[in-house]
Design an enzyme around this catalytic site. Structure first.
Site, mmCIF file in Angstrom:
data_model
loop_
_atom_site.group_PDB
_atom_site.id
_atom_site.type_symbol
_atom_site.label_atom_id
_atom_site.label_comp_id
_atom_site.label_asym_id
_atom_site.label_seq_id
_atom_site.Cartn_x
_atom_site.Cartn_y
_atom_site.Cartn_z
ATOM 1 N N ARG A 103 0.811 -1.221 0.000
ATOM 2 C CA ARG A 103 0.000 0.000 0.000
ATOM 3 C C ARG A 103 0.836 1.259 0.000
ATOM 4 O O ARG A 103 0.291 2.359 0.021
ATOM 5 C CB ARG A 103 -0.864 0.015 1.237
ATOM 6 C CG ARG A 103 -2.298 -0.308 0.883
ATOM 7 C CD ARG A 103 -3.096 -0.201 2.117
ATOM 8 N NE ARG A 103 -3.724 -1.452 2.317
ATOM 9 C CZ ARG A 103 -4.979 -1.593 2.695
ATOM 10 N NH1 ARG A 103 -5.703 -0.558 2.975
ATOM 11 N NH2 ARG A 103 -5.514 -2.765 2.815
ATOM 12 N N ARG A 151 -21.452 -2.333 3.791
ATOM 13 C CA ARG A 151 -20.876 -3.687 3.811
ATOM 14 C C ARG A 151 -21.327 -4.452 5.054
ATOM 15 O O ARG A 151 -21.379 -3.915 6.149
ATOM 16 C CB ARG A 151 -19.351 -3.603 3.799
ATOM 17 C CG ARG A 151 -18.695 -4.953 4.050
ATOM 18 C CD ARG A 151 -17.228 -4.988 3.730
ATOM 19 N NE ARG A 151 -16.465 -3.942 4.362
ATOM 20 C CZ ARG A 151 -15.222 -3.629 4.046
ATOM 21 N NH1 ARG A 151 -14.623 -4.273 3.064
ATOM 22 N NH2 ARG A 151 -14.589 -2.672 4.669
ATOM 23 N N ARG A 157 -10.013 6.942 6.264
ATOM 24 C CA ARG A 157 -9.272 5.937 5.483
ATOM 25 C C ARG A 157 -9.029 6.444 4.066
ATOM 26 O O ARG A 157 -7.926 6.289 3.523
ATOM 27 C CB ARG A 157 -10.076 4.626 5.419
ATOM 28 C CG ARG A 157 -10.005 3.842 6.717
ATOM 29 C CD ARG A 157 -11.139 2.845 6.841
ATOM 30 N NE ARG A 157 -11.103 1.748 5.908
ATOM 31 C CZ ARG A 157 -12.124 0.914 5.704
ATOM 32 N NH1 ARG A 157 -13.247 1.064 6.378
ATOM 33 N NH2 ARG A 157 -12.020 -0.060 4.846
HETATM 34 P P1 AP5 Z 1 -8.361 -3.714 4.713
HETATM 35 O O1 AP5 Z 1 -9.161 -4.743 5.392
HETATM 36 O O2 AP5 Z 1 -7.464 -4.120 3.628
HETATM 37 O O3 AP5 Z 1 -9.350 -2.570 4.266
HETATM 38 P P2 AP5 Z 1 -9.436 -1.706 2.896
HETATM 39 O O4 AP5 Z 1 -8.286 -1.612 2.016
HETATM 40 O O5 AP5 Z 1 -9.917 -0.436 3.424
HETATM 41 O O6 AP5 Z 1 -10.307 -2.514 2.025
HETATM 42 P P3 AP5 Z 1 -11.684 -3.055 2.392
HETATM 43 O O7 AP5 Z 1 -11.549 -4.437 2.976
HETATM 44 O O8 AP5 Z 1 -12.426 -2.057 3.248
HETATM 45 O O9 AP5 Z 1 -12.421 -3.052 0.996
HETATM 46 P P4 AP5 Z 1 -12.256 -4.005 -0.263
HETATM 47 O O10 AP5 Z 1 -11.589 -3.268 -1.347
HETATM 48 O O11 AP5 Z 1 -11.670 -5.323 0.129
HETATM 49 O O12 AP5 Z 1 -13.770 -4.144 -0.654
HETATM 50 P P5 AP5 Z 1 -14.800 -5.352 -0.405
HETATM 51 O O13 AP5 Z 1 -14.524 -6.460 -1.365
HETATM 52 O O14 AP5 Z 1 -14.904 -5.700 1.030
HETATM 53 O O15 AP5 Z 1 -7.467 -2.914 5.786
HETATM 54 C C1 AP5 Z 1 -8.011 -2.488 7.012
HETATM 55 C C2 AP5 Z 1 -6.993 -1.617 7.720
HETATM 56 O O16 AP5 Z 1 -5.791 -2.359 7.980
HETATM 57 C C3 AP5 Z 1 -6.515 -0.406 6.911
HETATM 58 O O17 AP5 Z 1 -7.395 0.704 7.051
HETATM 59 C C4 AP5 Z 1 -5.145 -0.130 7.546
HETATM 60 O O18 AP5 Z 1 -5.279 0.514 8.788
HETATM 61 C C5 AP5 Z 1 -4.634 -1.540 7.806
HETATM 62 N N1 AP5 Z 1 -3.851 -2.084 6.676
HETATM 63 C C6 AP5 Z 1 -4.198 -3.142 5.886
HETATM 64 N N2 AP5 Z 1 -3.236 -3.382 4.984
HETATM 65 C C7 AP5 Z 1 -2.260 -2.463 5.196
HETATM 66 C C8 AP5 Z 1 -1.028 -2.188 4.555
HETATM 67 N N3 AP5 Z 1 -0.582 -2.917 3.516
HETATM 68 N N4 AP5 Z 1 -0.282 -1.161 5.022
HETATM 69 C C9 AP5 Z 1 -0.682 -0.427 6.080
HETATM 70 N N5 AP5 Z 1 -1.862 -0.624 6.719
HETATM 71 C C10 AP5 Z 1 -2.643 -1.643 6.282
HETATM 72 O O19 AP5 Z 1 -16.142 -4.631 -0.891
HETATM 73 C C11 AP5 Z 1 -16.691 -3.543 -0.175
HETATM 74 C C12 AP5 Z 1 -18.240 -3.623 -0.231
HETATM 75 O O20 AP5 Z 1 -18.657 -3.417 -1.583
HETATM 76 C C13 AP5 Z 1 -18.815 -4.982 0.206
HETATM 77 O O21 AP5 Z 1 -20.025 -4.765 0.870
HETATM 78 C C14 AP5 Z 1 -19.060 -5.723 -1.120
HETATM 79 O O22 AP5 Z 1 -20.122 -6.647 -0.997
HETATM 80 C C15 AP5 Z 1 -19.415 -4.559 -2.060
HETATM 81 N N6 AP5 Z 1 -18.972 -4.799 -3.418
HETATM 82 C C16 AP5 Z 1 -17.788 -5.373 -3.827
HETATM 83 N N7 AP5 Z 1 -17.722 -5.413 -5.168
HETATM 84 C C17 AP5 Z 1 -18.885 -4.839 -5.629
HETATM 85 C C18 AP5 Z 1 -19.388 -4.569 -6.939
HETATM 86 N N8 AP5 Z 1 -18.690 -4.887 -8.043
HETATM 87 N N9 AP5 Z 1 -20.587 -3.945 -7.029
HETATM 88 C C19 AP5 Z 1 -21.283 -3.576 -5.904
HETATM 89 N N10 AP5 Z 1 -20.852 -3.832 -4.644
HETATM 90 C C20 AP5 Z 1 -19.667 -4.442 -4.510
#
Ligand code: AP5
Length: 236
Positions: A105, A144, A189
């Site tokens: 990231r 979500r 975020r």
């Molecule tokens: P992390 O869990 O990785 O959170 P994020 O990057 O904020 O990503 P999300 O899990 O929130 O979203 P996603 O892109 O996976 O979407 P999802 O598929 O769930 O990290 C959490 C925390 O950990 C960070 O804030 C940070 O503090 C720390 N961290 C993690 N990695 C780090 C790193 N490398 N360096 C530093 N800190 C780190 O989908 C979201 C929603 O949308 C769901 O409800 C889903 O059903 C819906 N959805 C998905 N696709 C579609 C579609 N095509 N159409 C409609 N709805 C959809």
């Protein structure tokens, strides 16, 4: 990152690995897509966010190191993340490759990953950028819902609702909302995490392994586009 071979978990394993990196803003759908690709390509799905959430709900001392960052929506320091990923990549289920969801990231993390992979003569073969209109992200994250029995079972209250409200279709367990999916934390975020993400995108574009797909299409279409992109990269 430089470590001695004896203490270095990465140096203890070898062989060909298909390393696929998923990049996207919070809520872009990385987790949803990584899970589908992992099943399709028979590779483990490694989410740094999930590793941190597991540590937060167990006795793992890692939980104390990451708590304030995860809860406030900030990035966990690079050194902590790189160490966690290094240990995870050394597990045997990663011998043939992995789908990395949410790592790297920052450019420092991308460089550290390249350094880890160099030690087993491997590289990231594709960086898949799931691109979503930033205006959609807040609604995606606040809507979500996650299965309390298996956090790989993801829903969205309007876009991907379960058949019975609040209940997982797959195992009948209750759904919950992630603590960092409140509107305020989501805004934080996005503010803190988007600028370094754009640098990582440039890094992989410069390395000629970046593939972008539209993430605001229905999830099935996004998966098909990602598999096409991987086919084009001869990675699949
Ligand atoms: P992390 O869990 O990785 O959170 P994020 O990057 O904020 O990503 P999300 O899990 O929130 O979203 P996603 O892109 O996976 O979407 P999802 O598929 O769930 O990290 C959490 C925390 O950990 C960070 O804030 C940070 O503090 C720390 N961290 C993690 N990695 C780090 C790193 N490398 N360096 C530093 N800190 C780190 O989908 C979201 C929603 O949308 C769901 O409800 C889903 O059903 C819906 N959805 C998905 N696709 C579609 C579609 N095509 N159409 C409609 N709805 C959809």
């Amino acid at each position: 990152m430089t470590t001695s071979a004896a203490a270095d978990p990465v140096a203890q394993t070898g062989g060909e690995r298909r390393i696929i990196v998923m990049i996207g803003a919070p809520g872009a759908g990385k987790g949803t897509q990584a899970e589908r690709l992992a099943a399709e390509l028979d590779l483990p799905h490694i989410s740094t966010g999930e590793l941190f959430r597991e540590a937060l709900t167990s006795d793992d001392p890692l939980g104390d190191k990451v708590r304030s960052y995860v809860e406030s929506g900030a990035l966990v320091p690079d050194a902590v993340v790189v160490e966690v990923v290094g240990h995870r990549l050394a597990e045997h289920d990663a011998d043939h490759g992995v789908i990395l969801d949410g790592f790297p990231r920052t450019c420092a993390q991308a460089l550290a990953l390249d350094e880890m992979l160099e030690r087993f003569e491997s590289v990231a073969i594709a960086a898949l950028y799931v691109e979503v209109n930033p205006e959609l992200l807040l609604a995606r994250l606040t809507g979500r819902r996650i299965c309390s029995k298996d956090d790989q079972h993801l829903y969205h209250v309007t876009a991907m609702p379960p058949k019975r409200e609040g209940i997982c279709d797959i195992d009948g367990a209750e759904l919950y909302q992630r603590a960092d999916d409140s509107a305020d934390t989501v805004k934080s975020r996005l503010d803190k995490q988007l600028p370094p993400m754009y640098e990582v995108i440039d890094y992989y574009a410069d390395n000629k392994v970046l593939f972008s797909v539209r993430g605001d299409n229905p999830a099935e279409e996004v998966t098909a586009d990602l598999l096409r992109a991987l086919g084009a990269s001869r990675a699949a």
